[in-house]
Scaffold this active site. Structure first.
Site, PDB file in Angstrom:
ATOM      1  N   GLU A 178      -8.980  17.532 -18.811  1.00  9.48           N
ATOM      2  CA  GLU A 178      -9.021  17.185 -20.239  1.00  9.48           C
ATOM      3  C   GLU A 178     -10.025  18.051 -20.997  1.00  9.48           C
ATOM      4  O   GLU A 178     -10.432  17.706 -22.104  1.00  9.48           O
ATOM      5  CB  GLU A 178      -9.345  15.692 -20.447  1.00  9.48           C
ATOM      6  CG  GLU A 178      -8.699  14.734 -19.469  1.00  9.48           C
ATOM      7  CD  GLU A 178      -7.180  14.744 -19.518  1.00  9.48           C
ATOM      8  OE1 GLU A 178      -6.598  15.456 -20.347  1.00  9.48           O
ATOM      9  OE2 GLU A 178      -6.560  14.022 -18.699  1.00  9.48           O
ATOM     10  N   ARG A 224     -10.557  27.407 -26.188  1.00 12.61           N
ATOM     11  CA  ARG A 224      -9.225  27.635 -26.778  1.00 12.61           C
ATOM     12  C   ARG A 224      -9.352  28.038 -28.238  1.00 12.61           C
ATOM     13  O   ARG A 224     -10.085  27.407 -29.014  1.00 12.61           O
ATOM     14  CB  ARG A 224      -8.385  26.370 -26.708  1.00 12.61           C
ATOM     15  CG  ARG A 224      -7.992  25.936 -25.331  1.00 12.61           C
ATOM     16  CD  ARG A 224      -6.789  24.995 -25.373  1.00 12.61           C
ATOM     17  NE  ARG A 224      -6.947  23.873 -26.284  1.00 12.61           N
ATOM     18  CZ  ARG A 224      -5.940  23.109 -26.711  1.00 12.61           C
ATOM     19  NH1 ARG A 224      -4.706  23.374 -26.346  1.00 12.61           N
ATOM     20  NH2 ARG A 224      -6.165  22.086 -27.508  1.00 12.61           N
ATOM     21  N   GLY A 241       9.733  22.643 -32.128  1.00 17.33           N
ATOM     22  CA  GLY A 241      10.417  21.761 -33.064  1.00 17.33           C
ATOM     23  C   GLY A 241      11.485  22.438 -33.893  1.00 17.33           C
ATOM     24  O   GLY A 241      12.120  21.789 -34.735  1.00 17.33           O
ATOM     25  N   ASP A 317      -0.582  22.908 -21.234  1.00 12.27           N
ATOM     26  CA  ASP A 317      -0.009  22.328 -20.028  1.00 12.27           C
ATOM     27  C   ASP A 317       1.216  23.151 -19.647  1.00 12.27           C
ATOM     28  O   ASP A 317       2.074  23.450 -20.492  1.00 12.27           O
ATOM     29  CB  ASP A 317       0.416  20.876 -20.260  1.00 12.27           C
ATOM     30  CG  ASP A 317      -0.755  19.927 -20.311  1.00 12.27           C
ATOM     31  OD1 ASP A 317      -1.810  20.255 -19.743  1.00 12.27           O
ATOM     32  OD2 ASP A 317      -0.620  18.845 -20.911  1.00 12.27           O
ATOM     33  N   TRP A 369     -10.530  18.016 -25.102  1.00  9.52           N
ATOM     34  CA  TRP A 369      -9.455  18.529 -25.948  1.00  9.52           C
ATOM     35  C   TRP A 369      -8.591  17.375 -26.472  1.00  9.52           C
ATOM     36  O   TRP A 369      -7.538  17.598 -27.049  1.00  9.52           O
ATOM     37  CB  TRP A 369      -8.628  19.574 -25.219  1.00  9.52           C
ATOM     38  CG  TRP A 369      -7.644  19.104 -24.165  1.00  9.52           C
ATOM     39  CD1 TRP A 369      -7.601  17.910 -23.516  1.00  9.52           C
ATOM     40  CD2 TRP A 369      -6.541  19.868 -23.664  1.00  9.52           C
ATOM     41  NE1 TRP A 369      -6.563  17.870 -22.622  1.00  9.52           N
ATOM     42  CE2 TRP A 369      -5.884  19.065 -22.692  1.00  9.52           C
ATOM     43  CE3 TRP A 369      -6.045  21.144 -23.916  1.00  9.52           C
ATOM     44  CZ2 TRP A 369      -4.767  19.512 -21.985  1.00  9.52           C
ATOM     45  CZ3 TRP A 369      -4.931  21.584 -23.213  1.00  9.52           C
ATOM     46  CH2 TRP A 369      -4.300  20.769 -22.264  1.00  9.52           C
ATOM     47  N   ASP A 427      -5.674  10.170 -16.118  1.00  5.62           N
ATOM     48  CA  ASP A 427      -4.320   9.941 -16.624  1.00  5.62           C
ATOM     49  C   ASP A 427      -4.108   8.512 -17.092  1.00  5.62           C
ATOM     50  O   ASP A 427      -3.383   8.275 -18.071  1.00  5.62           O
ATOM     51  CB  ASP A 427      -3.303  10.263 -15.530  1.00  5.62           C
ATOM     52  CG  ASP A 427      -3.369  11.713 -15.117  1.00  5.62           C
ATOM     53  OD1 ASP A 427      -3.021  12.575 -15.937  1.00  5.62           O
ATOM     54  OD2 ASP A 427      -3.801  11.985 -13.984  1.00  5.62           O
TER      55      ASP A 427
END
Length: 489
Positions: A178, A224, A241, A317, A369, A427
């Site tokens: 994470e 990032r 999208g 991911d 994040w 998780d």
């Protein structure tokens, strides 16, 4: 050779919860098989087809590495791919989706041949031969900032040892689960031999143009670049999208396949247009060109601002590429081919260090994040009960190990440590906070927590024989990381 305009690092994080024997869709074994066939297998093929050293940085969490070497998972995965092929054959007998049936048959056949030729004996030989920098991480993917230091170090040690056994060497870098960080973790990294890790852009106040040694250490934090990263996928938008892409959420329930295109954000499933692969993959090429332009422009702008070549890190991911976004692997290949043609150096985190993209040391604050870029997803009001239960699990584990430690390895304490670490996986809190299969997550967390307390109660109550029998039963279900030795706690 023309001087590069700057450096781009793509970091992919391959992760799912440990799930063998854990049930079926939406969160059980089906998820593993879809992630493997739609994402992991296809991304590996992209990397191999590029045939270029230092293509990207690939984080393989210990749970994924264990799953893809697990005989049970491999047998079930083989069966699942064969059933995928059979479902495609059955779809061909219907008049409504002839083109989709052909597409799925070919994809399933290619996946099956690739699996039988290379993956059937385990994933480690495949991953270890890739021209990438592999990142590791702590076992069971815990949110490290919330762990007692002693347990955090143990989880990291187990995870790195697992990578060493599977890939031949312990990775020098990790994907911190994470991207979670708290001041002080850097010393744990130093002690474990970790020299680089990931944080999110806000952890360095958006100054992501270089990597930074964490103050007081030589451990380098890469952040990032959200301006670039969010072009692909953000909390609100991103390329996947676009109207022509395959819609992840619309199913033909009789076959299990996805026959529709996105069409529009507010178009109901029954009104979505059929998916057209040619149009969808053409869109992936257009979006790849746009991304290359954005990266180049970002690097040129940063160079003007700072007076030197700069760095852009985009991290995602792995499951985005193929599982959630079907056309993602095609986009990925196009981007990685076209960036060098645009004058951008494409390399790994290791390569970025070697190219000199390391600035002055700085303090890194508590961060992640997740939503708010703080810890609220894993330590917020919605999961206060999980946090409290996790604290009890951690304390029970440590006190039990201290009280029953011996010179000989103890299978009960080893399994107790496994169960505790499974209970502490990040998780479960994420799935509860995001209301994504929250009931399943709570059940998993509760099951592992209960197992910790049952084993400890038996030891304290003098039921050593019963505890050993229970540990043996649990090990057949969650017996991963055979090298895990609770004495190391």
């Amino acid at each position: 050779m023309t001087r590069p305009v700057g450096t781009f690092c793509l970091v992919l994080h391959t992760h799912l919860p440990w799930l063998p024997h854990a049930g079926t869709w939406p969160v059980g074994e089906e998820w593993i098989y879809q992630a493997f066939t739609a994402s992991w297998q296809r991304v590996v093929r992209v990397i191999e087809q590029l045939d270029r050293p230092d293509t990207l940085t690939l984080g393989i969490t210990p749970t994924v590495a264990a799953m893809l070497d697990d005989p049970y998972t491999l047998r079930q995965l083989h069966t699942w791919i064969a059933n995928w092929q059979l479902r495609a054959a059955e779809l061909a007998g219907r008049p409504d989706f002839p083109d989709l049936a052909t597409y799925e048959w070919r994809a399933a056949s290619a996946s099956l041949a690739d699996f039988e030729n290379r993956w059937a004996t385990g994933g480690s030989p495949v991953f270890s031969q890739l021209p990438v920098e592999l990142l590791g991480g702590p076992a069971m993917h815990p949110f490290q900032p919330l762990l007692p230091s002693r347990l955090q170090r143990f989880a990291l040690s187990v995870g790195l040892a697992d990578a060493r056994l599977r890939f031949g060497a312990a990775p020098a870098g990790i994907w911190a689960p994470e991207c979670g960080f708290r001041p002080g973790l850097e010393q744990s990294y130093v002690d474990a031999g970790v020299s680089r890790f990931l944080v999110d852009g806000p952890a360095v106040r958006g100054q992501t143009h270089t990597a930074y040694p964490v103050a007081g250490s030589d451990v380098v934090a890469f952040a990032r670049d959200l301006e670039v990263t969010y072009r692909v996928w953000s909390p609100k938008a991103g390329y996947p999208g676009a109207a022509p892409y395959r819609d992840f959420h619309t199913f033909d329930h009789a076959s299990g396949f996805r026959p529709a295109r996105v069409t529009g954000k507010h178009v109901p499933p029954e009104q979505k247009k059929p998916w057209d692969p040619a149009a969808a993959f053409a869109q992936a090429s257009v979006d790849a060109d746009d991304f290359v332009t954005r990266v180049r422009d970002r690097l040129l702008g940063l160079a003007d601002q700072h007076g030197r070549e700069c760095l852009v890190v985009a991290a995602y991911d792995t499951e985005l590429f193929g599982h959630w976004w079907h056309e993602g692997p095609a986009w990925l290949e196009a981007v990685l081919r076209r960036l060098p043609e645009a004058g951008v150096r494409v390399t790994t985190l290791r390569g970025a260090v070697e190219a000199g993209h390391v600035g002055a040391a700085r303090e890194i604050p508590a961060s992640s994040w997740g939503s708010g870029k703080d810890w609220r997803v894993w330590d917020g009001e919605q999961v206060a009960d999980l946090v409290a239960g996790n604290a009890k699990v951690a304390d029970r584990l440590l006190s039990t190990v201290d009280d029953f430690r011996s010179a000989r390895r103890d299978p009960v304490l080893d399994q107790l440590a496994r169960e505790a670490m499974l209970a502490l996986s990040s998780d479960w809190a994420f799935m509860v906070t995001k209301d994504s299969a929250a009931h399943y997550a709570r059940r998993r967390a509760a099951r592992h927590s209960e197992n910790v307390h049952r084993l400890a109660d038996l030891l304290y109550g003098g039921g050593r024989e019963t505890a050993e029998a229970l540990a043996g039963e649990l090990r057949t279900v969650d017996g991963l990381f055979g090298h895990l030795d609770a004495r190391q706690l």
